[in-house]
Design a protein around this motif. Structure first.
Motif, mmCIF file in Angstrom:
data_model
loop_
_atom_site.group_PDB
_atom_site.id
_atom_site.type_symbol
_atom_site.label_atom_id
_atom_site.label_comp_id
_atom_site.label_asym_id
_atom_site.label_seq_id
_atom_site.Cartn_x
_atom_site.Cartn_y
_atom_site.Cartn_z
ATOM 1 N N LYS A 31 1.002 -1.215 0.058
ATOM 2 C CA LYS A 31 0.115 0.108 0.042
ATOM 3 C C LYS A 31 0.951 1.110 0.245
ATOM 4 O O LYS A 31 1.660 1.417 0.753
ATOM 5 N N VAL A 32 0.670 2.243 -0.776
ATOM 6 C CA VAL A 32 1.287 3.249 -1.176
ATOM 7 C C VAL A 32 0.569 4.327 -0.585
ATOM 8 O O VAL A 32 -0.632 4.653 -0.770
ATOM 9 N N ASP A 33 1.243 5.442 0.358
ATOM 10 C CA ASP A 33 0.445 6.558 0.783
ATOM 11 C C ASP A 33 1.389 7.660 0.565
ATOM 12 O O ASP A 33 2.408 7.847 0.908
ATOM 13 N N HIS A 49 12.712 11.469 -8.488
ATOM 14 C CA HIS A 49 13.949 11.250 -7.602
ATOM 15 C C HIS A 49 13.354 10.887 -6.085
ATOM 16 O O HIS A 49 12.666 11.684 -5.431
ATOM 17 N N SER A 50 13.910 9.918 -5.574
ATOM 18 C CA SER A 50 13.441 9.530 -4.346
ATOM 19 C C SER A 50 14.972 9.624 -3.410
ATOM 20 O O SER A 50 16.170 9.456 -4.141
ATOM 21 N N ASN A 70 6.030 13.003 0.829
ATOM 22 C CA ASN A 70 6.842 11.709 1.290
ATOM 23 C C ASN A 70 5.748 10.709 1.061
ATOM 24 O O ASN A 70 4.744 10.816 0.871
ATOM 25 N N VAL A 71 6.563 9.621 0.497
ATOM 26 C CA VAL A 71 5.854 8.457 0.077
ATOM 27 C C VAL A 71 6.282 7.136 0.904
ATOM 28 O O VAL A 71 7.393 6.796 1.281
ATOM 29 N N THR A 95 9.595 4.955 4.563
ATOM 30 C CA THR A 95 9.190 6.320 4.112
ATOM 31 C C THR A 95 10.311 6.882 3.339
ATOM 32 O O THR A 95 11.221 6.857 3.928
ATOM 33 N N GLU A 96 10.101 7.364 2.222
ATOM 34 C CA GLU A 96 11.014 8.131 1.378
ATOM 35 C C GLU A 96 10.602 9.419 1.017
ATOM 36 O O GLU A 96 9.374 9.748 0.869
ATOM 37 N N ARG A 97 11.533 10.344 0.672
ATOM 38 C CA ARG A 97 11.049 11.625 0.035
ATOM 39 C C ARG A 97 11.203 11.648 -1.414
ATOM 40 O O ARG A 97 12.131 10.878 -1.934
#
Length: 145
Positions: free
Chosen positions: A71-73, A128-129, A91-92, A108-110
């Motif tokens: 699940k992606v938020d 870009h992450s 933020n993902v 969580t990544e930016r």
């Protein structure tokens, strides 16, 4: 697959649902053929849709083997756009669950996305992450505090 994304938010929603359903073609439909990606995983960069499709197939195949659903938020989403270019920063959070609904892991990544509108449809041309790095360990920090 020809999909039209008339709003930038539709691209983000497609990203979320395609990852959850592990639908490679729908996922890559959000990206332009000439995309350029800086990613946190394995390779320094990815150039072009063929390379991104290959990466995505490997990612989704690994999830299938594990029996995981992701699940992606998106959080703290900022969208700036004009008539043919858009910028998204957010933020993902990726949360993996097994088939019984038990959470396996979360990170969580930016993310930064640059989108271009062509033929009335938005597509990601740059992604870009990134992660903050611990100065003590030199390792990425995957969870927000």
């Amino acid at each position: 697959m020809s999909v039209g994304f008339h709003e930038v938010q539709e691209v983000l929603e497609n990203y979320k649902s395609a990852v959850y359903e592990k639908d490679v073609e729908r996922y890559v439909s959000s990206y332009a053929s000439d995309l350029h990606i800086y990613d946190c995983w394995n390779d320094w960069e990815c150039v072009g849709i063929a390379q991104w499709r290959k990466f995505t197939k490997e990612w989704f195949h690994g999830l299938d083997e594990e029996g995981a659903l992701v699940k992606v938020d998106f959080d703290e989403v900022v969208i700036e756009e004009n008539s043919n270019l858009a910028f998204v920063r957010c933020n993902v959070t990726f949360a993996a669950y097994n088939e019984s609904g038990e959470k396996l892991r979360q990170m969580t990544e930016r993310f930064t996305f640059v989108l271009r509108k062509e033929n009335e449809s938005w597509n990601i041309i740059h992604q870009h992450s990134s992660l903050p790095i611990s100065m003590e360990t030199g390792k990425g920090i995957f969870n927000r505090k």
